[in-house]
Design a protein around this motif. Structure first.
Motif, PDB file in Angstrom:
ATOM      1  N   ASP A 188       0.877  -1.167   0.000  1.00  0.00           N
ATOM      2  CA  ASP A 188       0.000   0.000   0.000  1.00  0.00           C
ATOM      3  C   ASP A 188       0.924   1.229   0.000  1.00  0.00           C
ATOM      4  OD1 ASP A 188      -1.650   2.098   0.546  1.00  0.00           O
ATOM      5  OD2 ASP A 188      -2.816   1.058   2.076  1.00  0.00           O
ATOM      6  N   VAL A 189       1.262   1.666  -1.204  1.00  0.00           N
ATOM      7  CA  VAL A 189       2.311   2.685  -1.366  1.00  0.00           C
ATOM      8  C   VAL A 189       1.929   3.991  -0.663  1.00  0.00           C
ATOM      9  CG1 VAL A 189       3.598   4.058  -3.061  1.00  0.00           C
ATOM     10  CG2 VAL A 189       3.055   1.669  -3.538  1.00  0.00           C
ATOM     11  N   GLU A 190       0.701   4.407  -0.882  1.00  0.00           N
ATOM     12  CA  GLU A 190       0.271   5.702  -0.336  1.00  0.00           C
ATOM     13  C   GLU A 190       0.357   5.730   1.188  1.00  0.00           C
ATOM     14  OE1 GLU A 190      -3.775   7.548  -1.231  1.00  0.00           O
ATOM     15  OE2 GLU A 190      -2.988   6.816  -3.162  1.00  0.00           O
ATOM     16  N   THR A 191      -0.172   4.671   1.817  1.00  0.00           N
ATOM     17  CA  THR A 191      -0.170   4.612   3.280  1.00  0.00           C
ATOM     18  C   THR A 191       1.258   4.587   3.808  1.00  0.00           C
ATOM     19  OG1 THR A 191      -2.209   3.375   3.167  1.00  0.00           O
ATOM     20  CG2 THR A 191      -1.050   3.290   5.262  1.00  0.00           C
ATOM     21  N   PHE A 192       2.095   3.799   3.155  1.00  0.00           N
ATOM     22  CA  PHE A 192       3.471   3.693   3.657  1.00  0.00           C
ATOM     23  C   PHE A 192       4.212   5.012   3.496  1.00  0.00           C
ATOM     24  CE2 PHE A 192       7.699   2.152   4.394  1.00  0.00           C
ATOM     25  CZ  PHE A 192       7.483   1.188   5.375  1.00  0.00           C
ATOM     26  N   ARG A 207       5.898  -0.394  12.681  1.00  0.00           N
ATOM     27  CA  ARG A 207       5.917  -0.105  11.238  1.00  0.00           C
ATOM     28  C   ARG A 207       6.182   1.363  10.929  1.00  0.00           C
ATOM     29  NH1 ARG A 207       4.730  -3.017   7.103  1.00  0.00           N
ATOM     30  NH2 ARG A 207       3.304  -2.077   5.638  1.00  0.00           N
ATOM     31  N   ASP A 208       5.619   2.252  11.752  1.00  0.00           N
ATOM     32  CA  ASP A 208       5.830   3.676  11.452  1.00  0.00           C
ATOM     33  C   ASP A 208       7.283   4.088  11.713  1.00  0.00           C
ATOM     34  OD1 ASP A 208       5.439   3.338  14.179  1.00  0.00           O
ATOM     35  OD2 ASP A 208       4.455   5.274  14.465  1.00  0.00           O
ATOM     36  N   VAL A 209       7.908   3.422  12.687  1.00  0.00           N
ATOM     37  CA  VAL A 209       9.328   3.713  12.943  1.00  0.00           C
ATOM     38  C   VAL A 209      10.169   3.211  11.765  1.00  0.00           C
ATOM     39  CG1 VAL A 209      11.295   3.272  14.484  1.00  0.00           C
ATOM     40  CG2 VAL A 209       9.004   3.649  15.445  1.00  0.00           C
ATOM     41  N   LEU A 210       9.811   2.012  11.267  1.00  0.00           N
ATOM     42  CA  LEU A 210      10.529   1.482  10.099  1.00  0.00           C
ATOM     43  C   LEU A 210      10.427   2.438   8.924  1.00  0.00           C
ATOM     44  CD1 LEU A 210       9.713  -2.321   9.664  1.00  0.00           C
ATOM     45  CD2 LEU A 210      11.830  -1.245  10.434  1.00  0.00           C
ATOM     46  N   ALA A 211       9.207   2.934   8.690  1.00  0.00           N
ATOM     47  CA  ALA A 211       8.983   3.836   7.552  1.00  0.00           C
ATOM     48  C   ALA A 211       9.887   5.064   7.684  1.00  0.00           C
ATOM     49  CB  ALA A 211       7.515   4.242   7.483  1.00  0.00           C
ATOM     50  N   ALA A 212       9.969   5.600   8.903  1.00  0.00           N
ATOM     51  CA  ALA A 212      10.816   6.779   9.131  1.00  0.00           C
ATOM     52  C   ALA A 212      12.289   6.435   8.906  1.00  0.00           C
ATOM     53  CB  ALA A 212      10.601   7.298  10.551  1.00  0.00           C
ATOM     54  N   LEU A 213      12.712   5.273   9.396  1.00  0.00           N
ATOM     55  CA  LEU A 213      14.117   4.888   9.238  1.00  0.00           C
ATOM     56  C   LEU A 213      14.470   4.705   7.766  1.00  0.00           C
ATOM     57  CD1 LEU A 213      14.551   2.408  12.237  1.00  0.00           C
ATOM     58  CD2 LEU A 213      15.462   4.740  12.035  1.00  0.00           C
ATOM     59  N   PHE A 214      13.552   4.104   7.018  1.00  0.00           N
ATOM     60  CA  PHE A 214      13.801   3.939   5.573  1.00  0.00           C
ATOM     61  C   PHE A 214      14.038   5.307   4.933  1.00  0.00           C
ATOM     62  CE2 PHE A 214      11.094  -0.193   5.353  1.00  0.00           C
ATOM     63  CZ  PHE A 214      12.221  -0.969   5.560  1.00  0.00           C
ATOM     64  N   VAL A 274      10.099  -5.354   1.621  1.00  0.00           N
ATOM     65  CA  VAL A 274      10.956  -4.304   2.177  1.00  0.00           C
ATOM     66  C   VAL A 274      11.538  -3.441   1.047  1.00  0.00           C
ATOM     67  CG1 VAL A 274      13.143  -3.900   3.381  1.00  0.00           C
ATOM     68  CG2 VAL A 274      11.477  -5.493   4.337  1.00  0.00           C
ATOM     69  N   ALA A 275      11.885  -4.080  -0.080  1.00  0.00           N
ATOM     70  CA  ALA A 275      12.438  -3.330  -1.218  1.00  0.00           C
ATOM     71  C   ALA A 275      11.438  -2.262  -1.668  1.00  0.00           C
ATOM     72  CB  ALA A 275      12.749  -4.283  -2.373  1.00  0.00           C
ATOM     73  N   LYS A 276      10.161  -2.633  -1.706  1.00  0.00           N
ATOM     74  CA  LYS A 276       9.133  -1.695  -2.173  1.00  0.00           C
ATOM     75  C   LYS A 276       8.866  -0.626  -1.110  1.00  0.00           C
ATOM     76  CE  LYS A 276       7.339  -4.969  -5.449  1.00  0.00           C
ATOM     77  NZ  LYS A 276       6.234  -5.595  -6.165  1.00  0.00           N
ATOM     78  N   GLU A 277       8.900  -1.035   0.153  1.00  0.00           N
ATOM     79  CA  GLU A 277       8.682  -0.064   1.240  1.00  0.00           C
ATOM     80  C   GLU A 277       9.808   0.976   1.262  1.00  0.00           C
ATOM     81  OE1 GLU A 277       6.268  -3.183   4.156  1.00  0.00           O
ATOM     82  OE2 GLU A 277       8.336  -2.683   4.613  1.00  0.00           O
ATOM     83  N   TYR A 278      11.028   0.532   1.024  1.00  0.00           N
ATOM     84  CA  TYR A 278      12.153   1.476   1.029  1.00  0.00           C
ATOM     85  C   TYR A 278      11.951   2.542  -0.051  1.00  0.00           C
ATOM     86  CZ  TYR A 278      16.719   3.597   0.885  1.00  0.00           C
ATOM     87  OH  TYR A 278      17.711   4.532   0.899  1.00  0.00           O
ATOM     88  N   VAL A 279      11.542   2.100  -1.242  1.00  0.00           N
ATOM     89  CA  VAL A 279      11.307   3.045  -2.347  1.00  0.00           C
ATOM     90  C   VAL A 279      10.144   3.983  -2.011  1.00  0.00           C
ATOM     91  CG1 VAL A 279      10.555   3.223  -4.754  1.00  0.00           C
ATOM     92  CG2 VAL A 279      12.286   1.529  -4.104  1.00  0.00           C
ATOM     93  N   ALA A 280       9.074   3.418  -1.439  1.00  0.00           N
ATOM     94  CA  ALA A 280       7.888   4.231  -1.124  1.00  0.00           C
ATOM     95  C   ALA A 280       8.221   5.343  -0.138  1.00  0.00           C
ATOM     96  CB  ALA A 280       6.782   3.341  -0.553  1.00  0.00           C
ATOM     97  N   ALA A 281       9.158   5.077   0.782  1.00  0.00           N
ATOM     98  CA  ALA A 281       9.425   6.037   1.869  1.00  0.00           C
ATOM     99  C   ALA A 281      10.327   7.201   1.452  1.00  0.00           C
ATOM    100  CB  ALA A 281      10.078   5.296   3.047  1.00  0.00           C
ATOM    101  N   LYS A 341       7.223   4.897  -9.697  1.00  0.00           N
ATOM    102  CA  LYS A 341       6.088   4.827 -10.629  1.00  0.00           C
ATOM    103  C   LYS A 341       5.587   3.383 -10.719  1.00  0.00           C
ATOM    104  CE  LYS A 341       5.517   6.223 -15.324  1.00  0.00           C
ATOM    105  NZ  LYS A 341       6.229   6.825 -16.438  1.00  0.00           N
ATOM    106  N   ARG A 342       6.517   2.461 -10.815  1.00  0.00           N
ATOM    107  CA  ARG A 342       6.123   1.062 -10.974  1.00  0.00           C
ATOM    108  C   ARG A 342       5.465   0.501  -9.706  1.00  0.00           C
ATOM    109  NH1 ARG A 342      10.352  -1.494 -12.705  1.00  0.00           N
ATOM    110  NH2 ARG A 342      10.745   0.167 -14.189  1.00  0.00           N
ATOM    111  N   ILE A 343       6.035   0.780  -8.524  1.00  0.00           N
ATOM    112  CA  ILE A 343       5.409   0.206  -7.316  1.00  0.00           C
ATOM    113  C   ILE A 343       4.054   0.859  -7.042  1.00  0.00           C
ATOM    114  CG2 ILE A 343       7.554  -0.581  -6.206  1.00  0.00           C
ATOM    115  CD1 ILE A 343       7.114   1.812  -4.227  1.00  0.00           C
ATOM    116  N   GLU A 344       3.923   2.118  -7.487  1.00  0.00           N
ATOM    117  CA  GLU A 344       2.647   2.804  -7.282  1.00  0.00           C
ATOM    118  C   GLU A 344       1.573   2.194  -8.189  1.00  0.00           C
ATOM    119  OE1 GLU A 344       2.506   6.888  -8.572  1.00  0.00           O
ATOM    120  OE2 GLU A 344       1.408   7.466  -6.766  1.00  0.00           O
ATOM    121  N   ARG A 345       1.979   1.917  -9.430  1.00  0.00           N
ATOM    122  CA  ARG A 345       1.018   1.347 -10.381  1.00  0.00           C
ATOM    123  C   ARG A 345       0.648  -0.083  -9.985  1.00  0.00           C
ATOM    124  NH1 ARG A 345       3.417   1.412 -15.907  1.00  0.00           N
ATOM    125  NH2 ARG A 345       3.642   3.652 -15.632  1.00  0.00           N
TER     126      ARG A 345
END
Ligand code: ADP
Length: 462
Positions: free
Chosen positions: A230-234, A344-351, A369-376, A435-439
């Motif tokens: 969920d790219v937007e939320t992350f 999870r929110d701490v992870l997002a901040a650390l990314f 995790v690869a996608k979360e890192y890009v999203a953040a 762009k790709r992870i969002e799509r």
């Protein structure tokens, strides 16, 4: 209208979004959105007489139906066949598989018990979506009870080539079980091709003109559905006030100019010792990075009752201790190794706060995790993702620095390249990945899977 029923080994408490595990996150999101029933193990192990009926609770729009496991089931089904046989073999680690006949027997009996319990709750027009390697036989057992509706299966982990798959005790039975589904989803095209080869070479399977595949008198659809997040939320989670404070704290507490982050369950598939060795090589070969780069590795414990997991823990503690001893100084710890869960929110901040994301599994179904890192990341000043070519994510994320995780030299060079990459190149790579992870986010994954199962929009919006 059809109801969505999901079955997976574990039912997570979806009211607490902090729980780890790619599957829990993806399924929780899909069910929250659609409503429906989620069936599986509650995580309890008990030897008091077990009720054959699952315990029912509700969480928002989702009914949770949960069963406990007995001690023997936990040992032989969960730790045994699922996590000491299927997990290593499907991750190409034949050397770690513990082949024990009791494991397979209990794996089958637990799936039978689950099928009876779930059967008691199923309506004839429910759409049933079964997840992952613990439950390969569940649809076959439900069909044996007379259920005739559509069953879909999604495998979250890799599907190996034939020579590895046939090393599994019970592999013929497993393939037959898979043919009880109408739709079988894999993470990547490579997994789908491996499955097709197993069916053609070991079950007299035939590829039909329409792309479906036939064996054991049934024709099924097998396709790749790369899972997303969920790219937007992350992204939003990485941008709160609290996240800003977290990042500020990180920068204040470390003298490092470049923070590298790794976040993985402590699993032998994640390539953690190889990663630490590559970091050591980076410090040896590029001494300018001493007191300049820090590797923060967050690796929460998982499946600690399996010996192979205790071994990897010891190995990592030894490696990080040796590297910190050899290179560390009073004002600099090269590796910060954190062996516990992080919100999870701490992870997002650390990314967001770390300049390099290091995702180097030896084999991984997808790797969220690869996608979360890009999203953040910040679009204006994004960090660089280093990604193993053996993660499913690499099939669609080739603007990352794609590496061979076994090659410490290549990984060390990529860390150096990431840390010195010009801003423009970082932006270009990040924009393409984002762009790709969002799509291809998690809701598209869920919609496409259900549409392929033939239910699309008709699954009720409870
Ligand atoms: P796997 O499913 O094999 O664990 P994935 O990378 O696909 O691997 O998914 C892992 C998920 O678990 C990600 O959403 C990640 O953010 C989360 N996660 C990993 N480590 C932690 C941790 N220490 N604390 C909280 N969440 C974690």
């Amino acid at each position: 209208m059809s109801r969505l029923v999901v079955a997976s080994n574990r039912v997570a408490d979806i009211s607490k979004p902090g729980s780890a595990g790619g599957l829990a996150v993806a399924v929780g999101d899909a069910l929250q959105e659609l409503g429906g029933l989620w069936f599986g193990w509650d995580g309890e192990v008990t030897d008091t007489p077990r009720s054959p009926q699952p315990r029912l609770t509700t969480s928002g729009r989702v009914t949770l139906a949960m069963l406990s496991l007995s001690e023997e089931e936990y040992e032989n089904y969960y730790l045994g066949y699922a996590n000491s046989v299927l997990w290593p073999v499907l991750h190409y680690r034949l050397d770690l598989a513990e082949l024990d006949a009791a494991y397979l027997r209990t794996y089958r009996s637990v799936n039978q018990r689950f099928a009876h319990a779930l059967g008691g709750l199923l309506k004839p027009d429910d759409v049933v979506w079964i997840h992952d390697y613990h439950l390969f036989p569940l649809a076959a057992e439900l069909r044996a009870q007379g259920f005739g509706q559509r069953f879909g299966f999604f495998l979250h982990i890799p599907f190996p080539p034939p020579d590895m798959f046939v090393a599994l005790p019970g592999y013929e039975w497993l393939i037959r079980c898979i043919f009880s589904y109408d739709l079988v989803g894999f993470q990547t095209e490579a997994d789908r091709v491996n499955f097709q080869r197993v069916v053609q070479e070991h079950a007299d399977g035939v590829l039909e003109a329409d792309g479906r595949i036939s064996a054991f008198g049934r024709t099924i659809k097998a396709d790749a559905f790369p899972i997303g997040i969920d790219v937007e939320t992350f992204r939003a989670m990485a941008r709160t006030r609290k996240a800003d404070d977290q990042i500020e704290k990180l920068r204040r507490r470390t003298i490092a100019g470049v923070n590298i982050i790794g976040v993985d369950r402590l699993d032998y598939t994640k390539g953690l010792p190889e990663r630490f060795k590559a970091f050591r090589l980076l410090l040896e070969n590029y001494p300018e990075n001493r007191k300049y780069m820090t590797l923060m590795q967050i690796a929460p414990p998982t499946r600690e009752d399996v010996d192979a997991y205790a071994d990897i823990r010891m190995e990592l503690e030894g490696l990080s201790g040796a590297i910190n001893g050899a290179f560390g100084d009073i004002d600099w710890t090269p590796i910060r190794y954190i062996h516990r869960n992080v919100a999870r929110d701490v992870l997002a901040a650390l990314f967001r706060g770390c300049e390099v994301g290091l995702v180097t599994p030896l084999r991984d179904g997808m790797n969220l995790v690869a996608k979360e890192y890009v999203a953040a990341q910040d679009d204006e000043n994004p960090g660089v993702l280093i990604l193993s070519r053996f993660a499913g994510a690499a099939e669609t994320m080739d603007e990352a620095l794609v590496v061979n995780p076994y090659d410490a030299n290549e990984v060390a060079q990529s860390m150096q390249r990431a840390a010195t990459m010009p801003l423009e190149e970082r932006r270009e790579r990040h924009a393409a990945l984002y762009k790709r992870i969002e799509r291809h986010d998690v809701s598209r994954w869920r919609r496409e899977f259900l549409a392929a199962l033939g239910v699309g929009q008709e699954v009720h919006q409870a």
